[in-house]
Design a protein around this motif. Structure first.
Motif, PDB file in Angstrom:
ATOM      1  N   GLY A  10       0.797  -1.227   0.000  1.00 30.31           N
ATOM      2  CA  GLY A  10       0.000   0.000   0.000  1.00 30.31           C
ATOM      3  C   GLY A  10       0.828   1.274   0.000  1.00 30.31           C
ATOM      4  N   TRP A  11       0.134   2.393  -0.003  1.00 37.96           N
ATOM      5  CA  TRP A  11       0.761   3.709  -0.023  1.00 37.96           C
ATOM      6  C   TRP A  11       0.476   4.455   1.268  1.00 37.96           C
ATOM      7  CZ3 TRP A  11       4.260   5.083  -3.365  1.00 37.96           C
ATOM      8  CH2 TRP A  11       4.256   4.522  -4.639  1.00 37.96           C
ATOM      9  N   LYS A  12       1.360   5.360   1.617  1.00 39.87           N
ATOM     10  CA  LYS A  12       1.078   6.303   2.695  1.00 39.87           C
ATOM     11  C   LYS A  12       0.423   7.545   2.080  1.00 39.87           C
ATOM     12  CE  LYS A  12       4.620   5.102   6.016  1.00 39.87           C
ATOM     13  NZ  LYS A  12       3.666   5.003   7.127  1.00 39.87           N
ATOM     14  N   GLU A  13      -0.293   8.299   2.885  1.00 41.95           N
ATOM     15  CA  GLU A  13      -0.812   9.574   2.409  1.00 41.95           C
ATOM     16  C   GLU A  13       0.375  10.491   2.101  1.00 41.95           C
ATOM     17  OE1 GLU A  13      -3.838  10.291   1.741  1.00 41.95           O
ATOM     18  OE2 GLU A  13      -4.703   8.423   2.513  1.00 41.95           O
ATOM     19  N   ASN A  14       0.161  11.466   1.209  1.00 40.22           N
ATOM     20  CA  ASN A  14       1.274  12.307   0.775  1.00 40.22           C
ATOM     21  C   ASN A  14       1.965  13.034   1.925  1.00 40.22           C
ATOM     22  OD1 ASN A  14       1.179  11.690  -1.921  1.00 40.22           O
ATOM     23  ND2 ASN A  14      -0.292  13.300  -2.414  1.00 40.22           N
ATOM     24  N   ASN A  15       1.158  13.538   2.889  1.00 41.89           N
ATOM     25  CA  ASN A  15       1.792  14.268   3.979  1.00 41.89           C
ATOM     26  C   ASN A  15       2.669  13.338   4.816  1.00 41.89           C
ATOM     27  OD1 ASN A  15      -0.335  12.845   5.013  1.00 41.89           O
ATOM     28  ND2 ASN A  15      -0.979  14.417   6.457  1.00 41.89           N
ATOM     29  N   GLU A  16       2.290  12.073   4.908  1.00 41.40           N
ATOM     30  CA  GLU A  16       3.127  11.110   5.612  1.00 41.40           C
ATOM     31  C   GLU A  16       4.318  10.715   4.753  1.00 41.40           C
ATOM     32  OE1 GLU A  16       0.911   7.788   6.939  1.00 41.40           O
ATOM     33  OE2 GLU A  16      -0.590   8.974   7.992  1.00 41.40           O
ATOM     34  N   LEU A  17       4.100  10.604   3.445  1.00 40.96           N
ATOM     35  CA  LEU A  17       5.175  10.226   2.536  1.00 40.96           C
ATOM     36  C   LEU A  17       6.324  11.217   2.602  1.00 40.96           C
ATOM     37  CD1 LEU A  17       6.336   8.550   0.185  1.00 40.96           C
ATOM     38  CD2 LEU A  17       5.028  10.004  -1.373  1.00 40.96           C
ATOM     39  N   LEU A  18       5.998  12.494   2.730  1.00 43.79           N
ATOM     40  CA  LEU A  18       7.035  13.514   2.750  1.00 43.79           C
ATOM     41  C   LEU A  18       7.837  13.499   4.050  1.00 43.79           C
ATOM     42  CD1 LEU A  18       5.037  16.481   1.172  1.00 43.79           C
ATOM     43  CD2 LEU A  18       6.619  14.911   0.055  1.00 43.79           C
ATOM     44  N   GLN A  19       7.374  12.784   5.051  1.00 45.56           N
ATOM     45  CA  GLN A  19       8.058  12.755   6.341  1.00 45.56           C
ATOM     46  C   GLN A  19       8.632  11.381   6.691  1.00 45.56           C
ATOM     47  OE1 GLN A  19       5.431  14.345   9.411  1.00 45.56           O
ATOM     48  NE2 GLN A  19       4.470  15.716   7.936  1.00 45.56           N
ATOM     49  N   THR A  20       8.082  10.327   6.094  1.00 45.81           N
ATOM     50  CA  THR A  20       8.472   8.998   6.515  1.00 45.81           C
ATOM     51  C   THR A  20       9.921   8.683   6.172  1.00 45.81           C
ATOM     52  OG1 THR A  20       7.921   6.654   6.392  1.00 45.81           O
ATOM     53  CG2 THR A  20       7.748   7.887   4.357  1.00 45.81           C
ATOM     54  N   GLU A  21      10.542   7.839   6.980  1.00 39.07           N
ATOM     55  CA  GLU A  21      11.877   7.326   6.700  1.00 39.07           C
ATOM     56  C   GLU A  21      11.816   5.846   6.337  1.00 39.07           C
ATOM     57  OE1 GLU A  21      14.441   8.154   9.964  1.00 39.07           O
ATOM     58  OE2 GLU A  21      14.340  10.337   9.697  1.00 39.07           O
ATOM     59  N   GLU A  22      10.600   5.322   6.164  1.00 42.55           N
ATOM     60  CA  GLU A  22      10.445   3.928   5.797  1.00 42.55           C
ATOM     61  C   GLU A  22      10.775   3.702   4.329  1.00 42.55           C
ATOM     62  OE1 GLU A  22       6.611   2.446   6.666  1.00 42.55           O
ATOM     63  OE2 GLU A  22       6.797   2.679   8.837  1.00 42.55           O
ATOM     64  N   ILE A  23      11.041   2.461   4.002  1.00 41.79           N
ATOM     65  CA  ILE A  23      11.238   2.076   2.610  1.00 41.79           C
ATOM     66  C   ILE A  23       9.871   1.923   1.960  1.00 41.79           C
ATOM     67  CG2 ILE A  23      12.066   0.241   1.087  1.00 41.79           C
ATOM     68  CD1 ILE A  23      14.255  -0.287   3.183  1.00 41.79           C
ATOM     69  N   LEU A  24       9.679   2.570   0.812  1.00 41.01           N
ATOM     70  CA  LEU A  24       8.420   2.536   0.091  1.00 41.01           C
ATOM     71  C   LEU A  24       8.627   1.860  -1.260  1.00 41.01           C
ATOM     72  CD1 LEU A  24       7.307   6.178   0.871  1.00 41.01           C
ATOM     73  CD2 LEU A  24       6.567   4.097   2.031  1.00 41.01           C
ATOM     74  N   GLN A  25       7.525   1.630  -1.951  1.00 42.97           N
ATOM     75  CA  GLN A  25       7.579   0.949  -3.240  1.00 42.97           C
ATOM     76  C   GLN A  25       6.674   1.652  -4.232  1.00 42.97           C
ATOM     77  OE1 GLN A  25       7.830  -3.479  -3.729  1.00 42.97           O
ATOM     78  NE2 GLN A  25       5.685  -3.266  -4.292  1.00 42.97           N
ATOM     79  N   GLY A  26       7.134   1.763  -5.483  1.00 46.27           N
ATOM     80  CA  GLY A  26       6.336   2.414  -6.500  1.00 46.27           C
ATOM     81  C   GLY A  26       6.641   1.885  -7.886  1.00 46.27           C
ATOM     82  N   PHE A  27       5.803   2.273  -8.849  1.00 48.41           N
ATOM     83  CA  PHE A  27       5.874   1.799 -10.229  1.00 48.41           C
ATOM     84  C   PHE A  27       6.575   2.844 -11.095  1.00 48.41           C
ATOM     85  CE2 PHE A  27       4.000   1.026 -14.459  1.00 48.41           C
ATOM     86  CZ  PHE A  27       4.247  -0.335 -14.590  1.00 48.41           C
ATOM     87  N   VAL A  28       7.612   2.425 -11.804  1.00 46.63           N
ATOM     88  CA  VAL A  28       8.374   3.345 -12.664  1.00 46.63           C
ATOM     89  C   VAL A  28       7.627   3.559 -13.969  1.00 46.63           C
ATOM     90  CG1 VAL A  28      10.541   3.740 -13.875  1.00 46.63           C
ATOM     91  CG2 VAL A  28      10.559   2.609 -11.645  1.00 46.63           C
ATOM     92  N   ASN A  29       7.293   4.807 -14.260  1.00 46.90           N
ATOM     93  CA  ASN A  29       6.562   5.137 -15.480  1.00 46.90           C
ATOM     94  C   ASN A  29       7.470   5.463 -16.657  1.00 46.90           C
ATOM     95  OD1 ASN A  29       3.912   5.077 -14.229  1.00 46.90           O
ATOM     96  ND2 ASN A  29       4.497   6.971 -13.196  1.00 46.90           N
ATOM     97  N   GLU A  30       8.635   6.049 -16.347  1.00 45.89           N
ATOM     98  CA  GLU A  30       9.449   6.595 -17.443  1.00 45.89           C
ATOM     99  C   GLU A  30      10.919   6.658 -17.044  1.00 45.89           C
ATOM    100  OE1 GLU A  30      10.008  10.875 -19.811  1.00 45.89           O
ATOM    101  OE2 GLU A  30       8.461  10.621 -18.257  1.00 45.89           O
ATOM    102  N   CYS A  31      11.778   6.508 -18.040  1.00 46.42           N
ATOM    103  CA  CYS A  31      13.205   6.802 -17.907  1.00 46.42           C
ATOM    104  C   CYS A  31      13.505   7.920 -18.901  1.00 46.42           C
ATOM    105  CB  CYS A  31      14.036   5.560 -18.226  1.00 46.42           C
ATOM    106  SG  CYS A  31      15.830   5.843 -18.214  1.00 46.42           S
ATOM    107  N   ASP A  32      13.877   9.109 -18.407  1.00 43.93           N
ATOM    108  CA  ASP A  32      14.052  10.249 -19.309  1.00 43.93           C
ATOM    109  C   ASP A  32      15.402  10.207 -20.026  1.00 43.93           C
ATOM    110  OD1 ASP A  32      16.022  11.290 -17.570  1.00 43.93           O
ATOM    111  OD2 ASP A  32      14.562  12.510 -16.487  1.00 43.93           O
TER     112      ASP A  32
END
Length: 257
Positions: A10-32
């Motif tokens: 799952g995801w954290k809310e954005n305000n938590e995301l900007l503060q958390t020190e946990e390891i998160l996971q996400g989907f890569v959309n693009e390599c510029d």
């Protein structure tokens, strides 16, 4: 690893995301064009993994990850930590995750410990699994199941999430050998699911005639034996009935129907 989270859900809310020190996971959309990775976070917030923050292990002489490694992350999930901001974008680091996982492997990981992992690659002799942040462990084919198999593809598939047990650790290099079969229950655990006289499905695992009979897989960690019959093929599904369960010798005798 009580404080370390492999593949958090799952995801954290954005305000938590900007503060958390946990390891998160996400989907890569693009390599510029500069080989930075772009990830869309919750509510449309954009995250960027700069090229120099993509990889800690497989680096070129200039200290940067190879181009094909960056491109190869597109349309895949990666782990990262938030390291800063660049305007309206959140700066992320996969490299920092690898550092932490590698350090954890070298200092905290123990033989016999169970981990969650994702199957990344399969070869004739085994499978390579990501145990977190791109740190890879190896499961040899003989550690995939008690039943004899000819290919790891018969037991697992790429992208599958599995539980594995740590079998060996090189504390200097961080190399890890894993076992999948040791997470599938003991012989006794699996045998208790069957009773004498019960009908079941089985898979032929050895077709050569020998003095004992032919091996049939009832479960990945439970193999029975039946009298040899001509015409049976490796991998063939058969109907069997449980003739005898010997807990002292850890043997199951079967009759092919």
């Amino acid at each position: 690893m009580n404080n370390f989270k492999f593949f958090p859900e799952g995801w954290k809310e954005n305000n938590e995301l900007l503060q958390t020190e946990e390891i998160l996971q996400g989907f890569v959309n693009e390599c510029d064009d500069n080989y930075n990775l772009h990830i869309t976070l919750k509510n449309g917030v954009q995250g960027v993994i700069p090229r120099d923050e993509i990889e800690e292990i497989n680096l070129q002489e200039d200290g940067l990850p190879k181009i094909n490694l960056c491109v190869g992350k597109v349309h895949k999930f990666v782990q990262f930590k938030k390291i800063g901001n660049d305007g309206d974008k959140v700066l992320l680091s996969r490299r920092q995750v690898q550092k932490e996982v590698l350090q954890t492997v070298k200092t905290q990981l123990k033989v016999g410990q169970t981990l969650k992992a994702i199957v990344k690659n399969i070869t004739d002799y085994g499978a390579f699994l990501d145990i977190g942040g791109g740190i890879i462990g190896l499961v040899y084919i003989e550690d995939l199941s008690v039943a004899r198999i000819k290919s790891p593809f018969e037991r697992i598939k790429i992208g599958q999430k599995v539980n594995v047990m740590v079998k060996y650790i090189d504390k200097q290099t961080g190399r890890v050998n894993l076992s999948y079969k040791d997470t599938l229950g003991t012989w006794e655990d699996n045998a208790k699911e069957f009773e004498v006289g019960m009908k079941s499905k089985g898979i032929i695992r050895e077709t050569e005639k020998n003095q004992n009979g032919i091996f049939i897989e009832l479960k990945p960690n439970l193999v029975g034996m039946a009298e040899y019959q001509d015409g049976l093929q490796y991998g063939q599904n058969v109907d069997v009935v449980i003739k005898k369960i010997d807990y002292d010798k850890k043997k199951v005798k079967l009759i092919i129907l």
